[in-house]
Write a protein that holds these residues in place. Sequence first.
Motif, mmCIF file in Angstrom:
data_model
loop_
_atom_site.group_PDB
_atom_site.id
_atom_site.type_symbol
_atom_site.label_atom_id
_atom_site.label_comp_id
_atom_site.label_asym_id
_atom_site.label_seq_id
_atom_site.Cartn_x
_atom_site.Cartn_y
_atom_site.Cartn_z
ATOM 1 N N TRP A 90 -36.069 -104.762 29.152
ATOM 2 C CA TRP A 90 -36.233 -103.313 29.127
ATOM 3 C C TRP A 90 -37.382 -102.944 28.204
ATOM 4 N N MET A 91 -38.045 -101.867 28.546
ATOM 5 C CA MET A 91 -39.070 -101.293 27.680
ATOM 6 C C MET A 91 -38.691 -99.836 27.420
ATOM 7 N N PHE A 92 -38.965 -99.345 26.224
ATOM 8 C CA PHE A 92 -38.722 -97.933 25.937
ATOM 9 C C PHE A 92 -40.011 -97.294 25.440
ATOM 10 N N SER A 93 -40.115 -95.989 25.654
ATOM 11 C CA SER A 93 -41.334 -95.279 25.272
ATOM 12 C C SER A 93 -41.005 -93.839 24.904
ATOM 13 N N GLY A 94 -41.929 -93.215 24.195
ATOM 14 C CA GLY A 94 -41.807 -91.806 23.848
ATOM 15 C C GLY A 94 -43.172 -91.154 23.910
ATOM 16 N N GLY A 95 -43.192 -89.841 24.125
ATOM 17 C CA GLY A 95 -44.488 -89.209 24.285
ATOM 18 C C GLY A 95 -44.540 -87.767 23.832
ATOM 19 N N GLU A 96 -45.750 -87.236 23.889
ATOM 20 C CA GLU A 96 -45.984 -85.841 23.516
ATOM 21 C C GLU A 96 -45.308 -84.869 24.468
ATOM 22 N N ASP A 97 -44.886 -85.367 25.633
ATOM 23 C CA ASP A 97 -44.204 -84.494 26.592
ATOM 24 C C ASP A 97 -42.753 -84.225 26.202
ATOM 25 N N GLY A 98 -42.318 -84.799 25.075
ATOM 26 C CA GLY A 98 -40.967 -84.538 24.593
ATOM 27 C C GLY A 98 -39.895 -85.392 25.236
ATOM 28 N N THR A 99 -40.302 -86.469 25.923
ATOM 29 C CA THR A 99 -39.306 -87.334 26.551
ATOM 30 C C THR A 99 -39.292 -88.719 25.920
ATOM 31 N N VAL A 100 -38.109 -89.322 25.949
ATOM 32 C CA VAL A 100 -37.909 -90.734 25.644
ATOM 33 C C VAL A 100 -37.525 -91.392 26.966
ATOM 34 N N ARG A 101 -38.229 -92.455 27.320
ATOM 35 C CA ARG A 101 -38.004 -93.087 28.619
ATOM 36 C C ARG A 101 -37.628 -94.556 28.454
ATOM 37 N N VAL A 102 -36.756 -95.023 29.348
ATOM 38 C CA VAL A 102 -36.339 -96.419 29.375
ATOM 39 C C VAL A 102 -36.722 -96.991 30.735
ATOM 40 N N TRP A 103 -37.395 -98.149 30.703
ATOM 41 C CA TRP A 103 -37.922 -98.766 31.907
ATOM 42 C C TRP A 103 -37.307 -100.150 32.065
ATOM 43 N N ASP A 104 -36.743 -100.445 33.220
ATOM 44 C CA ASP A 104 -36.274 -101.781 33.538
ATOM 45 C C ASP A 104 -37.473 -102.546 34.105
ATOM 46 N N LEU A 105 -37.925 -103.576 33.393
ATOM 47 C CA LEU A 105 -39.144 -104.275 33.794
ATOM 48 C C LEU A 105 -38.938 -105.132 35.045
ATOM 49 N N ARG A 106 -37.685 -105.245 35.498
ATOM 50 C CA ARG A 106 -37.398 -106.007 36.721
ATOM 51 C C ARG A 106 -37.336 -105.104 37.947
ATOM 52 N N ALA A 107 -37.560 -103.807 37.758
ATOM 53 C CA ALA A 107 -37.449 -102.852 38.866
ATOM 54 C C ALA A 107 -38.549 -101.797 38.722
ATOM 55 N N PRO A 108 -38.941 -101.171 39.800
ATOM 56 C CA PRO A 108 -39.989 -100.148 39.720
ATOM 57 C C PRO A 108 -39.459 -98.835 39.137
ATOM 58 N N GLY A 109 -40.360 -98.088 38.536
ATOM 59 C CA GLY A 109 -40.018 -96.739 38.087
ATOM 60 C C GLY A 109 -39.305 -96.680 36.757
ATOM 61 N N CYS A 110 -39.010 -95.444 36.360
ATOM 62 C CA CYS A 110 -38.323 -95.167 35.102
ATOM 63 C C CYS A 110 -36.835 -95.001 35.372
ATOM 64 N N GLN A 111 -35.997 -95.744 34.654
ATOM 65 C CA GLN A 111 -34.551 -95.706 34.895
ATOM 66 C C GLN A 111 -33.857 -94.569 34.150
ATOM 67 N N ARG A 112 -34.333 -94.251 32.942
ATOM 68 C CA ARG A 112 -33.707 -93.201 32.144
ATOM 69 C C ARG A 112 -34.787 -92.339 31.503
ATOM 70 N N ALA A 113 -34.548 -91.050 31.430
ATOM 71 C CA ALA A 113 -35.445 -90.150 30.704
ATOM 72 C C ALA A 113 -34.592 -89.168 29.919
ATOM 73 N N TYR A 114 -34.860 -89.070 28.628
ATOM 74 C CA TYR A 114 -34.113 -88.183 27.746
ATOM 75 C C TYR A 114 -35.040 -87.100 27.220
ATOM 76 N N GLU A 115 -34.541 -85.871 27.165
ATOM 77 C CA GLU A 115 -35.332 -84.748 26.688
ATOM 78 C C GLU A 115 -35.144 -84.567 25.187
ATOM 79 N N SER A 116 -36.245 -84.684 24.452
ATOM 80 C CA SER A 116 -36.189 -84.478 23.003
ATOM 81 C C SER A 116 -36.492 -83.028 22.630
ATOM 82 N N ARG A 117 -37.099 -82.300 23.555
ATOM 83 C CA ARG A 117 -37.442 -80.877 23.376
ATOM 84 C C ARG A 117 -38.598 -80.658 22.395
#
Length: 306
Positions: A90-117
């Motif tokens: 798994w990879m996790f990331s955060g950004g200026e868009d106010g989201t925290v995202r979790v990516w399963d590196l064995r599958a395409p796309g973003c699996q989880r996105a959390y709103e930090s506001r």
Amino acid sequence: MSSVVLATAGYDHTIRFWEATSGICYRTLQYADSQVNKLEITADKTQIAAAGNSQIRIFDVNSNDPQPVNSYDGHNGNVTAVGFQKDSKWMFSGGEDGTVRVWDLRAPGCQRAYESRAAVNTVVLISGDQTGHIRVWDLTASACSCELVPEIGTAVRSLTVALDGSMIVAANNHGTCYVWRMMRGTSLSTHFDPLHKLRAHSTYILKCLISPDCQQLATTSADKTVRLWNLDGFTLDRTLVGHTRWVWDCVFSVDAAYLVTASSDATARLWDLSSGDAIRTYSGHHKATVCCALNDSAIDGRDTDS
């Protein structure tokens, strides 16, 4: 496979790999999309993630292929934090868009996105944002399980969790570090017991990092210095002086004997922490060097020195 992987990146749109001891740059990757904000190397030293403006690119460490092996798009704006779960599934990331995202590196796309506001500055599956909120993200419940606000309205710039899970430190734009002891609850929840408030610098702290042996805390700052604090009493062990502009990032060697730092002065430096001396300067970037990554650990417990 190299026993030591050291890389730096920044505003000149390149990622550079260095021979740690000689200071020679042996590989340069072009990152055409944007500047590079953060770097992270997988535990097995095979891949490196580079976070830029709205995208994350993953490159093969041990190949000469200049193209990324994978690309992850989903953030809007700068990706300001990136990291891997320990076995790199798994990879996790955060950004200026106010989201925290979790990516399963064995599958395409973003699996989880959390709103930090608010713009996320730092993530270790505990995130810190521009409005001063620290949130613990529960992957099982897919929600925020705990929230801390040490100083309302003051951006949390960096978070670090001790490898033994005993402590978390948050550093903010006022130069203050807040330290909590992490306590496991009966229902697998985590409680945060306030331990210390450390006035580490008089201006922005850009990175805080607990050493692998959990003995020291490093803080890098806009005041051009790096400070090493003893976690047993929170006293100042030493100040590393030599960079001529803001110091954005740092990473310890696995034995906590050395520290690599990255600065707006377009250099990275290797410090011997027993003496406080910069024993190597990595020069080659043409603009600010804002991130560095180092993996000198043994793989599977074996000594990997060649």
